[in-house]
Design a protein around this motif. Structure first.
Motif, PDB file in Angstrom:
ATOM      1  N   LYS A 294       0.751  -1.181   0.022  1.00 36.29           N
ATOM      2  CA  LYS A 294      -0.034  -0.015  -0.001  1.00 36.29           C
ATOM      3  C   LYS A 294       0.909   1.190   0.034  1.00 36.29           C
ATOM      4  O   LYS A 294       0.580   2.280  -0.682  1.00 36.29           O
ATOM      5  N   ARG A 295       1.862   1.466   0.871  1.00 35.56           N
ATOM      6  CA  ARG A 295       2.856   2.510   0.950  1.00 35.56           C
ATOM      7  C   ARG A 295       3.405   2.656  -0.373  1.00 35.56           C
ATOM      8  O   ARG A 295       3.396   3.828  -0.790  1.00 35.56           O
ATOM      9  N   LYS A 296       3.967   1.686  -0.934  1.00 41.42           N
ATOM     10  CA  LYS A 296       4.510   1.899  -2.203  1.00 41.42           C
ATOM     11  C   LYS A 296       3.471   2.423  -3.410  1.00 41.42           C
ATOM     12  O   LYS A 296       3.975   3.127  -4.063  1.00 41.42           O
ATOM     13  N   ALA A 297       2.287   1.669  -3.266  1.00 47.54           N
ATOM     14  CA  ALA A 297       1.415   2.139  -4.228  1.00 47.54           C
ATOM     15  C   ALA A 297       0.952   3.762  -4.057  1.00 47.54           C
ATOM     16  O   ALA A 297       0.988   4.729  -5.036  1.00 47.54           O
ATOM     17  N   TYR A 298       0.965   3.976  -2.884  1.00 47.39           N
ATOM     18  CA  TYR A 298       0.591   5.604  -2.569  1.00 47.39           C
ATOM     19  C   TYR A 298       1.908   6.322  -2.891  1.00 47.39           C
ATOM     20  O   TYR A 298       1.684   7.458  -3.357  1.00 47.39           O
ATOM     21  N   SER A 299       2.934   5.977  -2.692  1.00 51.83           N
ATOM     22  CA  SER A 299       4.155   6.832  -2.833  1.00 51.83           C
ATOM     23  C   SER A 299       4.411   7.045  -4.310  1.00 51.83           C
ATOM     24  O   SER A 299       5.137   7.820  -4.553  1.00 51.83           O
ATOM     25  N   GLN A 300       4.153   6.184  -5.132  1.00 52.43           N
ATOM     26  CA  GLN A 300       4.395   6.320  -6.619  1.00 52.43           C
ATOM     27  C   GLN A 300       3.330   7.081  -7.247  1.00 52.43           C
ATOM     28  O   GLN A 300       3.487   7.398  -8.413  1.00 52.43           O
ATOM     29  N   LYS A 301       2.091   7.454  -6.596  1.00 50.60           N
ATOM     30  CA  LYS A 301       1.079   8.443  -7.152  1.00 50.60           C
ATOM     31  C   LYS A 301       1.859   9.779  -7.218  1.00 50.60           C
ATOM     32  O   LYS A 301       2.650  10.337  -6.545  1.00 50.60           O
ATOM     33  N   GLN A 302       1.286  10.387  -8.523  1.00 50.05           N
ATOM     34  CA  GLN A 302       1.768  11.957  -8.349  1.00 50.05           C
ATOM     35  C   GLN A 302       1.032  12.531  -7.472  1.00 50.05           C
ATOM     36  O   GLN A 302      -0.358  12.639  -7.776  1.00 50.05           O
ATOM     37  N   GLY A 303       1.513  13.386  -6.941  1.00 46.31           N
ATOM     38  CA  GLY A 303       0.726  14.311  -5.936  1.00 46.31           C
ATOM     39  C   GLY A 303       0.974  15.747  -6.338  1.00 46.31           C
ATOM     40  O   GLY A 303       1.500  16.029  -7.302  1.00 46.31           O
ATOM     41  N   ILE A 304       0.438  16.797  -5.121  1.00 49.79           N
ATOM     42  CA  ILE A 304       0.820  18.012  -5.408  1.00 49.79           C
ATOM     43  C   ILE A 304       2.069  18.349  -4.690  1.00 49.79           C
ATOM     44  O   ILE A 304       2.113  18.007  -3.696  1.00 49.79           O
ATOM     45  N   SER A 305       2.728  19.273  -5.355  1.00 50.11           N
ATOM     46  CA  SER A 305       3.844  19.751  -4.493  1.00 50.11           C
ATOM     47  C   SER A 305       3.720  21.014  -3.951  1.00 50.11           C
ATOM     48  O   SER A 305       3.338  22.206  -4.763  1.00 50.11           O
ATOM     49  N   LEU A 306       3.341  21.132  -2.615  1.00 48.39           N
ATOM     50  CA  LEU A 306       3.086  22.425  -2.010  1.00 48.39           C
ATOM     51  C   LEU A 306       4.023  22.923  -1.354  1.00 48.39           C
ATOM     52  O   LEU A 306       4.763  22.418  -0.157  1.00 48.39           O
ATOM     53  N   LYS A 307       4.538  24.143  -1.756  1.00 46.31           N
ATOM     54  CA  LYS A 307       5.628  24.886  -0.999  1.00 46.31           C
ATOM     55  C   LYS A 307       5.558  26.012  -0.431  1.00 46.31           C
ATOM     56  O   LYS A 307       4.673  27.079  -1.100  1.00 46.31           O
ATOM     57  N   PRO A 308       5.904  26.247   0.666  1.00 45.05           N
ATOM     58  CA  PRO A 308       5.299  27.729   1.334  1.00 45.05           C
ATOM     59  C   PRO A 308       6.033  28.824   0.860  1.00 45.05           C
ATOM     60  O   PRO A 308       7.209  28.727   0.383  1.00 45.05           O
ATOM     61  N   SER A 309       5.256  30.062   0.789  1.00 46.85           N
ATOM     62  CA  SER A 309       6.095  31.399   0.427  1.00 46.85           C
ATOM     63  C   SER A 309       6.069  31.924   1.661  1.00 46.85           C
ATOM     64  O   SER A 309       6.839  33.364   1.731  1.00 46.85           O
ATOM     65  N   TYR A 310       5.897  31.592   2.788  1.00 45.50           N
ATOM     66  CA  TYR A 310       5.832  32.207   4.079  1.00 45.50           C
ATOM     67  C   TYR A 310       4.942  33.512   4.211  1.00 45.50           C
ATOM     68  O   TYR A 310       5.125  34.367   4.903  1.00 45.50           O
ATOM     69  N   LEU A 311       4.415  33.924   3.137  1.00 44.94           N
ATOM     70  CA  LEU A 311       3.240  35.005   3.264  1.00 44.94           C
ATOM     71  C   LEU A 311       2.346  34.841   4.198  1.00 44.94           C
ATOM     72  O   LEU A 311       2.248  36.386   4.990  1.00 44.94           O
ATOM     73  N   TYR A 312       1.643  34.009   4.635  1.00 44.60           N
ATOM     74  CA  TYR A 312       1.023  33.905   5.773  1.00 44.60           C
ATOM     75  C   TYR A 312       1.671  33.314   7.015  1.00 44.60           C
ATOM     76  O   TYR A 312       1.428  33.529   8.147  1.00 44.60           O
ATOM     77  N   ILE A 313       2.602  32.436   6.796  1.00 45.08           N
ATOM     78  CA  ILE A 313       3.235  31.665   7.919  1.00 45.08           C
ATOM     79  C   ILE A 313       3.916  32.682   8.674  1.00 45.08           C
ATOM     80  O   ILE A 313       3.873  32.428   9.959  1.00 45.08           O
ATOM     81  N   GLU A 314       4.755  33.522   8.322  1.00 46.51           N
ATOM     82  CA  GLU A 314       5.486  34.408   8.983  1.00 46.51           C
ATOM     83  C   GLU A 314       4.723  35.263  10.006  1.00 46.51           C
ATOM     84  O   GLU A 314       4.925  35.257  11.270  1.00 46.51           O
ATOM     85  N   PRO A 315       3.503  36.049   9.481  1.00 44.73           N
ATOM     86  CA  PRO A 315       2.753  36.784  10.566  1.00 44.73           C
ATOM     87  C   PRO A 315       2.121  36.034  11.547  1.00 44.73           C
ATOM     88  O   PRO A 315       1.928  36.138  12.703  1.00 44.73           O
ATOM     89  N   PHE A 316       1.837  34.818  10.878  1.00 49.75           N
ATOM     90  CA  PHE A 316       1.099  33.736  11.830  1.00 49.75           C
ATOM     91  C   PHE A 316       1.834  33.536  12.933  1.00 49.75           C
ATOM     92  O   PHE A 316       1.443  33.531  14.324  1.00 49.75           O
ATOM     93  N   LEU A 317       3.047  32.979  12.615  1.00 48.25           N
ATOM     94  CA  LEU A 317       4.173  32.684  13.837  1.00 48.25           C
ATOM     95  C   LEU A 317       4.103  33.843  14.727  1.00 48.25           C
ATOM     96  O   LEU A 317       4.624  33.767  16.004  1.00 48.25           O
ATOM     97  N   LYS A 318       4.332  35.102  14.116  1.00 51.40           N
ATOM     98  CA  LYS A 318       4.697  36.150  14.935  1.00 51.40           C
ATOM     99  C   LYS A 318       3.608  36.360  15.821  1.00 51.40           C
ATOM    100  O   LYS A 318       3.811  37.143  17.060  1.00 51.40           O
ATOM    101  N   SER A 319       2.437  36.253  15.206  1.00 49.74           N
ATOM    102  CA  SER A 319       1.193  36.575  16.179  1.00 49.74           C
ATOM    103  C   SER A 319       0.949  35.734  17.355  1.00 49.74           C
ATOM    104  O   SER A 319       0.283  35.910  18.377  1.00 49.74           O
ATOM    105  N   LEU A 320       1.658  34.484  17.340  1.00 51.20           N
ATOM    106  CA  LEU A 320       1.451  33.497  18.317  1.00 51.20           C
ATOM    107  C   LEU A 320       2.132  34.052  19.825  1.00 51.20           C
ATOM    108  O   LEU A 320       3.192  34.838  19.794  1.00 51.20           O
TER     109      LEU A 320
END
Ligand code: ADP
Ligand code: MG
Length: 751
Positions: A294-320
């Motif tokens: 199962k793991r092999k089958a899943y890992s061979q699928k084409q997924g989506i590459s999601l890369k952070p731009s930090y546009l939201y993450i940065e202010p979010f971390l600062k606001s904590l």
């Protein structure tokens, strides 16, 4: 030739010896045979040798019903069916429960009470006793082996026969269960043998069957085994058996019914013999192979590459109001890398109650949203979904992110509006309960699925949500941690992140047990704490079958408590209330307008009110260990010393006592999970049934963890090199795998 086959099959079983005999017949006169016949003989010989080394599993025969086994009388068929044995395969696995060591004659002086022994001695006296048992007199034969005396006693006998056979001076062997009557050692109806060459062996003892002598079961099973055991074949290729020192499956089963004379009886009785090991290994091996596939089958699928731009993450971390713990930073890194890859993420986040998983869920959410995708967070209860929603609203309020709450409580109009918003991509984050997996819910661009308290959902439910996107990343979170080694092996198809560090400043919750008679003491403690301005939870068990009754108990208690704590504000919270009501009460409690929250277990998961630091759990004996830990996890989230008071009636079971002891002793969720595993056994806790795993028939996840590790290593190695099991070595393995996993292997998602 004989020595060759002897080499190939060193410990040959009777059925193998039978084949050897065939083989000898086939090759007899080989030198003088004409060429054509020689070739035939060689082919025949080769096929016999192959069978000898590695018989193939014969499923049509193994799965045939008891009616097709001529050795069984209708009576036996009935008996076995009652025991849940329906096929020949089931019958072959009807194993002895223990083994008696009959390999040596026992000295009479060494016999312990209630031992089953074999003794050889000379007859001293023999004759009818003047004592009556019912209508008949007993017949008694006393023998001596020079170290002591032992009597055989018969209630049913033919006098003439007894007198003729049991003559003083003759040597005889008795075997059976010895009872001590004062100084006298007696076997009732001993098995008798005159022959000095009596077969000394390890005797298998099968589960008791009403109205059947143990010997009858034994004899029947011996015949069944001799005739059919080789049909089991073996899933393990020779290379693997050699590496892990395992026998072929059929041989292991054969020897469990028919132990060879040189094996350790202690090991047999402790389930640690090489044959037990083989069965357990195969159990785990098939499980892990399925996971690896199962793991092999899943890992061979084409997924989506999601890369952070930090546009939201940065202010979010600062606001904590705090900085991430090192554990949170590490896990964030793991998630980030996983999401950035074009392979789909399939990750399990394990962290104790209160370890701060929510922040990580939100960080993963922001990565997806920054990349222009939608996120779905699914929680098992409405309270929890609402709380995630409120949390997210609060923490993301400075960011241009639109979020929606989707529960089954919504009116159809509101629901339609939200559905449309999700479909059009107006909402970037949707938080909800099972309502999320309804048919009408369609996403525009679902990139990340987060499932909280994953053990509360079935595989199918998770898969349904995931299917609403195109191979989205998946993050499942659980607060029911299990020991690392076990998690690694059990969730073989998931990557695992472990949050093993609590946010700073947490003090362990002090936990105490009170009996019902000391209830007043508990109340006085509450008064003291309330005066200090602390908020309190009082929790009632709510057991589904008697929900209404229990609810009444909580409601009645609530009235009583209102009188007792009249100067404070109380509220009642339970699962039958309307969503708005519940939400309103939780908000009032969070903002400090309610002092005492009387609640059923609706607050069990995830509720987070830091300034509530005292919890009373009524009928604590009714809760499971994991549940107690979850409940207790609601307190100790602020800086105050927190308390958890467990109230129980005076009479509780010893298992309940052990649970209370465990919860009082430690605050560590991993240790509690281990205790829980010990007390309840793994099946229930790990939710393996629910996760769609095939059943383990012989192995135990906890006791046999070492074998599990080896099986996992072997399985993952094989799938890495030969993912389709195409090598001819794995021919039978593949057929076993289909047999054990069946349809379940097709489900793409696991959790
Ligand atoms: P759980 O793992 O049980 O879901 P939560 O995410 O609800 O835990 O977090 C528990 C509490 O700890 C929350 O009040 C949260 O704000 C707080 N918290 C989370 N991370 C940190 C941190 N790094 N430092 C201090 N407090 C934290
Ligand atoms: Mg949580």
């Amino acid at each position: 030739m004989n020595t060759l086959t002897q080499k190939l099959v060193p410990s040959s079983a009777p059925w193998q010896q039978e084949i050897l005999k065939h083989l000898n017949q086939v090759i007899r006169g080989f030198d003088h045979a004409p060429d054509k016949e020689k070739r035939k003989k060689i082919e025949k010989a080769i096929s016999l040798i192959q069978y000898l080394i590695h018989p193939s599993p014969q499923w049509e025969i193994l799965l045939s019903s008891l009616e097709n086994i001529p050795l069984l009388t209708p009576k036996w068929r009935k008996i076995f069916k009652k025991k849940g044995i329906f096929t020949l395969e089931d019958l072959l696995y009807f194993l002895p429960t223990h083994y008696e060591d009959h390999r040596h004659f026992k000295y009479i002086k060494d016999i312990q009470p209630n031992q089953t022994v074999v003794v050889r001695g000379k007859i001293i006296v023999s004759g009818v006793l003047p004592v009556k048992q019912g209508r008949r007199k007993l017949y008694k034969v006393v023998i001596s082996d020079g170290t002591g005396q032992l009597a055989g006693v018969w209630f049913n006998y033919q006098l003439k026969y007894m007198q003729a056979e049991f003559k003083p001076g003759r040597e005889v062997t008795f075997s059976g269960l010895v009872r001590h009557y004062g100084w006298e050692k007696v076997i009732h109806h001993p098995d008798v043998s005159w022959d000095r060459e009596i077969k000394l062996e390890i005797v298998p003892v099968y589960p008791e069957i009403d109205g059947i002598y143990p010997k009858q079961t034994r004899n029947l099973m011996q015949r069944i085994i001799l005739k059919y055991v080789h049909f089991l074949g073996c899933p393990l290729p020779l290379s693997l058996r050699q590496r892990y020192k395992l026998s072929p499956l059929w041989e292991a089963v054969f020897h469990l019914h028919h132990p060879p004379a040189n094996v350790s009886v202690r090991e047999l009785n402790q389930d640690t013999s090489p044959y037990h090991r083989t069965l357990k290994f195969i159990d785990f091996f098939c499980l892990e192979l399925g996971l690896a596939i199962k793991r092999k089958a899943y890992s061979q699928k084409q997924g989506i590459s999601l890369k952070p731009s930090y546009l939201y993450i940065e202010p979010f971390l600062k606001s904590l109001p705090f900085i991430l713990t090192n554990g949170q930073k590490r896990v964030f890194e793991e998630i980030k890398q996983n999401m950035a890859s074009s392979r789909p993420m399939h990750r399990l986040l394990q962290g104790d109650v209160g370890s701060g998983k929510t922040i990580l869920a939100l960080l993963a959410t922001l990565i997806a949203i920054e990349s222009g995708y939608q996120v779905a967070i699914m929680a098992p209860t409405e309270i929890l979904a609402e709380q995630h929603f409120e949390n997210a609203q609060r923490l993301l309020k400075n960011l241009p992110i639109k979020l929606a709450l989707l529960t089954s409580q919504l009116k159809s109009k509101e629901k339609q509006a939200i559905y449309e918003g999700i479909l059009k991509g107006r909402y970037q984050l949707v938080i909800g309960t099972h309502a999320l997996i309804q048919e009408g819910v369609e996403f525009q661009r679902l990139g990340l699925v987060i499932i909280d308290e994953q053990h509360r959902f079935g595989v199918a439910q998770r898969a349904t949500l995931v299917a609403k996107g195109v191979t989205p990343d998946v993050l499942v979170m659980t607060a029911t941690p299990i020991p690392r080694t076990l998690a690694m092996t059990l969730y073989g198809d998931l990557d695992i992140s472990i949050l093993d560090e609590m946010p700073p400043g947490r003090k362990p919750v002090e936990t105490m047990h009170f009996w019902e008679k000391d209830r007043e003491q508990v109340y006085r403690f509450l008064e003291e704490k309330l005066r200090e301005g602390v908020q309190v939870y009082i929790v009632y068990p709510l057991i589904e079958e008697s929900e209404i009754l229990e609810l009444k108990a909580a409601t009645t208690m609530y009235e009583t408590l209102k009188k007792r704590f009249s100067q404070y504000k109380l509220a009642l919270l339970h699962g039958r209330m309307k969503a708005e009501e519940k939400q309103e009460i939780m908000t009032l409690f969070r903002t400090g307008s309610i002092d005492i929250l009387v609640a059923t277990t609706v607050i069990e998961v995830g509720v987070d009110v830091p300034q509530a630091s005292v919890m009373v759990i009524e009928h604590a004996e009714r809760f499971g260990l994991a549940q107690l830990h979850q409940l207790r996890g609601r307190v100790g989230r602020g800086t105050d010393q927190a308390y958890c008071l467990l109230l129980t009636p005076e009479k509780i079971t010893s298992l309940a006592k052990q649970r209370l002891k465990a919860i009082i002793e430690t605050n560590d969720g991993f240790k509690i999970a281990e205790a829980d595993l010990r007390l309840r056994g793994p099946g229930e806790i790990l939710g393996t049934k629910q996760a769609g795993f095939p059943e383990l028939r012989f192995a135990d996840m906890i006791k046999d963890i070492e074998i599990l590790k080896q099986a996992r290593e072997a399985a993952f190695h094989i799938i890495a090199t030969d993912p389709e099991l195409q090598s001819s070595e794995y021919k039978y393995l593949a057929s076993y795998l289909r047999h054990y996993w069946g349809e379940k292997l097709k489900l793409g998602m696991v959790g």
